[in-house]
Design an enzyme around this catalytic site. Structure first.
Site, PDB file in Angstrom:
ATOM      1  N   SER B 134       0.836  -1.201   0.000  1.00  0.00           N
ATOM      2  CA  SER B 134       0.000   0.000   0.000  1.00  0.00           C
ATOM      3  C   SER B 134       0.874   1.256   0.000  1.00  0.00           C
ATOM      4  O   SER B 134       1.640   1.465  -0.938  1.00  0.00           O
ATOM      5  CB  SER B 134      -0.960  -0.056   1.202  1.00  0.00           C
ATOM      6  OG  SER B 134      -1.890   0.989   1.157  1.00  0.00           O
ATOM      7  N   HIS B 176      -4.235  -0.380  -4.076  1.00  0.00           N
ATOM      8  CA  HIS B 176      -5.703  -0.541  -3.950  1.00  0.00           C
ATOM      9  C   HIS B 176      -6.365  -0.131  -5.270  1.00  0.00           C
ATOM     10  O   HIS B 176      -7.407   0.526  -5.276  1.00  0.00           O
ATOM     11  CB  HIS B 176      -6.261   0.313  -2.813  1.00  0.00           C
ATOM     12  CG  HIS B 176      -5.598   0.096  -1.490  1.00  0.00           C
ATOM     13  ND1 HIS B 176      -5.871  -0.984  -0.680  1.00  0.00           N
ATOM     14  CD2 HIS B 176      -4.649   0.814  -0.841  1.00  0.00           C
ATOM     15  CE1 HIS B 176      -5.127  -0.909   0.427  1.00  0.00           C
ATOM     16  NE2 HIS B 176      -4.380   0.164   0.336  1.00  0.00           N
ATOM     17  N   GLU B 203      -5.424  -5.142  -4.730  1.00  0.00           N
ATOM     18  CA  GLU B 203      -5.202  -5.709  -3.397  1.00  0.00           C
ATOM     19  C   GLU B 203      -4.849  -7.186  -3.518  1.00  0.00           C
ATOM     20  O   GLU B 203      -5.289  -7.871  -4.431  1.00  0.00           O
ATOM     21  CB  GLU B 203      -6.457  -5.510  -2.536  1.00  0.00           C
ATOM     22  CG  GLU B 203      -6.674  -4.026  -2.257  1.00  0.00           C
ATOM     23  CD  GLU B 203      -7.866  -3.740  -1.367  1.00  0.00           C
ATOM     24  OE1 GLU B 203      -8.591  -4.680  -0.993  1.00  0.00           O
ATOM     25  OE2 GLU B 203      -8.075  -2.552  -1.045  1.00  0.00           O
TER      26      GLU B 203
END
Lengths: 282, 282
Positions: B134, B176, B203
């Site tokens: 992330s 994401h 993800e």
């Protein structure tokens, strides 16, 4: 047929949803001026909507402000109403036929094969403008998306499709496209069959589909095109349902108001090119 | 430099977020096996995270399960801690350095120019694996995105960028990516400068960035690439801030586990091509 892909001789206008209905009416104005000369009668069809009593007065007010001679608010809730002779008569009189948003499956389920739908196709052939927003846009082509996984739709079987209202062939339309991040839906569809152009309409954006498949972007938002014709490879045919789909080489465009695209030639048109083509075809 | 674009001689692994940390550990296992021979010591850096006390034990448990000889849980909350000699020493010992998710701006703000960051770059050059998920993935290149409009980021100025941790050049990483529909962010960046490859990580998906800029997709999710080098036109330079950006011709790929991409050559690699290239470079 000279051009097998494009059925329309009138104009189609597909809108991505949430278009301005109370302020400048930028997109609805564009719809309105496409009405055939001398016929400013509007039929608004709210079949897709779960709240027709709320939405129909909004469109009635908007089109009245634009100068409509009459606005026919048509709920058409079931197949009996879709066969109603008086409703068919109102459609036959109208120069502008407008589909509200809602659920595109309700639209096709209620209207598919009905006298009302046949009358609308007839009007389109005769030069009327047929417009639709959100579900009303998605349902326009021969095939439509009616559901897809919200997060990652680039998985085998994650997009549900069925027959649309068949006003146009050769492309597939998705709405609320940027706002709901629906790129993977059109990628999934493009991998399943690269022939058809993916048209992703942002909110408060739309395309006029001129005869011969010339698209013209309108409104303050974006029109995204996903062209899969040159797809080099994909694993989709080898996968089990739900597995992630790979895609090698799709082409991506983003059109803003005034720009265009030739669907058949797969050619992006900057404003002066679009203007020249539209002037020529007039 | 022979290859000015790719700084890494060790391996980078960029992960899109929400990778499995408790079950099969598919992606973390891929990170772990890239450790240099004889060094299975792991440093986990939670600087980006707002909940380091919750996230650090999860990674400690996961890497211990995978066979780490030691796991150093490093909060590194401020620039003083980023200069701490003992922390630098632990980094220097580690074969795997892992950045958790959180806020990439916290990561660069705390670590930028620090002894800890210098030590990490040194480890990477010496053959360690540097991985991040992330925010920890987004921060890896020389330039990073740290904020963007959620709905339609394809508007001039809608994406905020700044310097990243500078482990690699030539690409920009977003995480994401499918789940939050971030395609427009990388399109905006590509229009602003078409030279850099856009890498959108889904993800539970990631890329191993091998030396010489060979990408290898890992995990059950998708890696989306947006290649703007052949961009034909865009209105971005003519617009006022906030106006919608047009884009003519970007190339879109979706990689799944086992597929690869040569960043420099802009070439998609099916599994046997990727395998051959990686075998050759060993």
């Amino acid at each position: 047929m000279a051009s097998p892909i494009f059925l329309a001789s009138g104009h189609l206008v597909a809108i991505g949803g949430a278009e301005d209905r109370t302020s400048n009416l930028e997109i609805l104005k564009k719809v309105f001026v496409l009405a055939p000369e001398g016929n400013q009668e509007v039929a608004v069809i709210a079949t897709a909507s779960g709240i027709p009593d709320q939405i129909l007065p909004e469109y009635e007010a908007a089109f009245s402000r634009l100068g409509a001679s009459q606005v026919h608010s048509l709920g058409i809730r079931d197949r009996q109403e879709a066969a109603d002779a008086e409703t068919v008569h109102l459609i036959e009189q109208s120069g502008i036929i407008f589909f509200t948003g809602g659920d595109q499956l309700r639209l096709t389920n209620v209207l598919g094969g009905s006298p009302v739908l046949k009358a609308i196709r007839e009007r389109l052939r005769a030069g009327a403008v047929v417009a639709g927003t959100s579900a009303g846009a998605a349902a326009m082509p021969s095939t439509m998306i009616y559901n897809g996984a919200a997060a990652d739709a680039l998985r085998k079987g994650a997009v549900n499709m069925t027959f649309g209202l068949d006003f146009i062939e050769g492309l597939i339309i998705d709405s609320h496209f940027l706002e709901r991040g629906r790129f993977t839906r059109l990628m999934e569809v493009g991998a399943s069959n690269p022939e058809h152009l993916g048209v992703g309409l942002g909110e408060d954006a739309g395309v006029i589909i001129h005869p011969h498949g010339i698209l013209e972007a309108i409104g303050p938002g974006h029109v995204i095109l996903i062209d899969s014709r040159e797809l080099a490879s994909s694993n989709i045919a080898e996968l089990a349902m739900g597995e992630p789909v790979s895609v090698e080489h799709m082409i991506l465009h983003a059109l803003v108001s005034g720009q265009g695209y030739d669907v058949e030639a797969r050619r992006y048109l900057v404003p002066h090119e679009l203007g020249a083509i539209l002037a020529e075809s007039r």
